[in-house]
Design a protein around this motif. Structure first.
Motif, mmCIF file in Angstrom:
data_model
loop_
_atom_site.group_PDB
_atom_site.id
_atom_site.type_symbol
_atom_site.label_atom_id
_atom_site.label_comp_id
_atom_site.label_asym_id
_atom_site.label_seq_id
_atom_site.Cartn_x
_atom_site.Cartn_y
_atom_site.Cartn_z
ATOM 1 N N VAL A 80 3.320 -7.001 9.946
ATOM 2 C CA VAL A 80 2.159 -6.701 9.159
ATOM 3 C C VAL A 80 1.770 -5.336 9.234
ATOM 4 O O VAL A 80 2.147 -4.573 10.226
ATOM 5 C CB VAL A 80 1.064 -7.291 10.264
ATOM 6 N N CYS A 81 1.723 -4.583 8.041
ATOM 7 C CA CYS A 81 1.499 -3.363 7.873
ATOM 8 C C CYS A 81 0.006 -3.098 8.601
ATOM 9 O O CYS A 81 -0.922 -3.574 8.259
ATOM 10 C CB CYS A 81 1.235 -3.035 6.453
ATOM 11 N N PRO A 82 0.068 -1.874 9.306
ATOM 12 C CA PRO A 82 -1.100 -1.442 10.142
ATOM 13 C C PRO A 82 -2.396 -0.855 9.084
ATOM 14 O O PRO A 82 -3.543 -0.747 9.617
ATOM 15 C CB PRO A 82 -0.606 -0.242 11.082
ATOM 16 N N ASN A 83 -1.861 -0.568 8.009
ATOM 17 C CA ASN A 83 -2.715 0.084 7.141
ATOM 18 C C ASN A 83 -3.482 -0.945 6.130
ATOM 19 O O ASN A 83 -4.486 -1.010 6.171
ATOM 20 C CB ASN A 83 -2.265 0.946 5.955
ATOM 21 N N CYS A 84 -2.817 -1.986 5.510
ATOM 22 C CA CYS A 84 -3.583 -2.955 4.823
ATOM 23 C C CYS A 84 -3.429 -4.397 5.434
ATOM 24 O O CYS A 84 -4.118 -5.209 4.708
ATOM 25 C CB CYS A 84 -2.756 -3.046 3.368
ATOM 26 N N GLY A 85 -2.897 -4.594 6.345
ATOM 27 C CA GLY A 85 -2.825 -5.978 6.907
ATOM 28 C C GLY A 85 -1.964 -6.870 6.475
ATOM 29 O O GLY A 85 -2.060 -8.192 6.437
ATOM 30 N N ILE A 86 -1.047 -6.537 5.374
ATOM 31 C CA ILE A 86 -0.163 -7.570 4.715
ATOM 32 C C ILE A 86 1.332 -7.315 5.315
ATOM 33 O O ILE A 86 1.570 -6.216 5.553
ATOM 34 C CB ILE A 86 -0.329 -7.155 3.187
ATOM 35 N N ASN A 87 1.989 -8.370 5.093
ATOM 36 C CA ASN A 87 3.331 -8.130 5.539
ATOM 37 C C ASN A 87 4.071 -7.284 4.518
ATOM 38 O O ASN A 87 3.855 -7.096 3.339
ATOM 39 C CB ASN A 87 4.225 -9.639 5.055
ATOM 40 N N PRO A 88 4.771 -6.215 4.925
ATOM 41 C CA PRO A 88 5.389 -5.146 4.197
ATOM 42 C C PRO A 88 6.061 -5.566 2.824
ATOM 43 O O PRO A 88 5.870 -4.654 2.035
ATOM 44 C CB PRO A 88 6.022 -4.314 5.017
ATOM 45 N N LEU A 89 6.522 -6.695 2.811
ATOM 46 C CA LEU A 89 7.364 -7.122 1.614
ATOM 47 C C LEU A 89 7.002 -7.994 1.010
ATOM 48 O O LEU A 89 7.423 -8.524 0.092
ATOM 49 C CB LEU A 89 9.034 -7.629 2.275
ATOM 50 N N HIS A 90 5.714 -8.464 1.278
ATOM 51 C CA HIS A 90 4.888 -9.147 0.332
ATOM 52 C C HIS A 90 4.262 -8.638 -0.882
ATOM 53 O O HIS A 90 3.652 -9.447 -1.719
ATOM 54 C CB HIS A 90 3.718 -10.115 1.157
ATOM 55 N N GLY A 91 4.198 -7.299 -1.025
ATOM 56 C CA GLY A 91 3.605 -6.707 -2.083
ATOM 57 C C GLY A 91 4.458 -6.696 -3.256
ATOM 58 O O GLY A 91 5.647 -6.749 -2.971
ATOM 59 N N ALA A 92 3.933 -5.844 -4.342
ATOM 60 C CA ALA A 92 4.900 -5.486 -5.563
ATOM 61 C C ALA A 92 4.527 -4.197 -6.168
ATOM 62 O O ALA A 92 4.829 -3.964 -7.071
ATOM 63 C CB ALA A 92 4.647 -6.618 -6.295
ATOM 64 N N LYS A 93 3.769 -3.244 -5.344
ATOM 65 C CA LYS A 93 3.148 -2.147 -5.950
ATOM 66 C C LYS A 93 3.885 -1.004 -5.575
ATOM 67 O O LYS A 93 3.593 0.048 -6.365
ATOM 68 C CB LYS A 93 1.715 -1.843 -5.426
ATOM 69 N N HIS A 94 4.665 -0.839 -4.622
ATOM 70 C CA HIS A 94 5.707 0.246 -4.151
ATOM 71 C C HIS A 94 6.999 -0.173 -3.770
ATOM 72 O O HIS A 94 7.309 -1.173 -3.580
ATOM 73 C CB HIS A 94 5.041 1.041 -2.898
ATOM 74 N N CYS B 90 0.898 -1.277 0.036
ATOM 75 C CA CYS B 90 0.031 -0.054 0.048
ATOM 76 C C CYS B 90 0.738 1.283 -0.091
ATOM 77 O O CYS B 90 0.182 2.385 -0.107
ATOM 78 C CB CYS B 90 -0.860 0.107 1.070
ATOM 79 N N GLY B 91 2.263 1.089 0.146
ATOM 80 C CA GLY B 91 3.012 2.298 0.255
ATOM 81 C C GLY B 91 2.975 3.366 1.627
ATOM 82 O O GLY B 91 3.685 4.068 1.568
ATOM 83 N N THR B 92 2.264 2.609 2.579
ATOM 84 C CA THR B 92 2.637 3.256 3.974
ATOM 85 C C THR B 92 3.887 3.151 4.532
ATOM 86 O O THR B 92 4.411 2.187 4.582
ATOM 87 C CB THR B 92 1.558 2.794 4.873
ATOM 88 N N GLU B 93 4.224 4.162 5.345
ATOM 89 C CA GLU B 93 5.684 4.040 5.892
ATOM 90 C C GLU B 93 5.527 3.207 7.161
ATOM 91 O O GLU B 93 4.657 3.744 7.852
ATOM 92 C CB GLU B 93 6.108 5.428 6.186
ATOM 93 N N VAL B 94 6.323 2.357 7.320
ATOM 94 C CA VAL B 94 6.143 1.329 8.329
ATOM 95 C C VAL B 94 7.727 1.300 8.765
ATOM 96 O O VAL B 94 8.649 1.445 8.434
ATOM 97 C CB VAL B 94 5.756 0.076 8.019
#
Length: 127
Positions: free
Chosen positions: A16-30, A6-10
């Motif tokens: 777990v990202c407090p904004n999207c609930g996903i592990n911050p390194l499991h995405g691929a959008k940011h 989601c691009g939120t600073e963590v």
């Protein structure tokens, strides 16, 4: 660090990202370094040049240890304390402890009602 989903600073140690609930390194959008938008197969950030880190499928979160579950069942106050200790950083452990605490409270209520009924029966029959 930024969440890749989601691009939120963590923080760097956040699981777990407090904004999207996903592990911050499991995405691929940011980009994890600057938060810039990226494409799924992109390997370098065009904005800052950082190597993009992508982990595979989300890791299965750990449940609470058996001793914590047993303590929560037998002494619900312990479960409540552990829940508040773990709820932000280790939500799966907190959920597990909460479920065992609720089970312990329900079991205690059943025993209490059984004791009242048995006591009334004993008083009425003399047993």
């Amino acid at each position: 660090m930024f969440c890749r989903e989601c691009g939120t600073e963590v923080g760097k140690k956040v699981k777990v990202c407090p904004n999207c609930g996903i592990n911050p390194l499991h995405g691929a959008k940011h980009c994890q370094a600057c938060g810039a938008n990226t494409k799924a197969k992109q390997e370098l950030c065009k904005k800052c040049g950082a190597q993009l880190i992508t982990k595979g499928a989300p890791l299965q979160e750990e449940e609470a240890p058996k001793t914590a579950k047993a303590a929560s069942f037998c002494m619900p106050v312990v479960g409540v304390i552990l829940f508040f200790i773990w709820h932000a950083k280790e939500p799966e452990k907190a959920k597990s402890v909460c479920n065992w605490t609720i089970g312990g409270v329900a079991f205690g209520m059943i025993l209490y009602v059984f004791g009242i009924v048995w006591g009334g029966f004993s008083a009425a029959t003399g047993y």
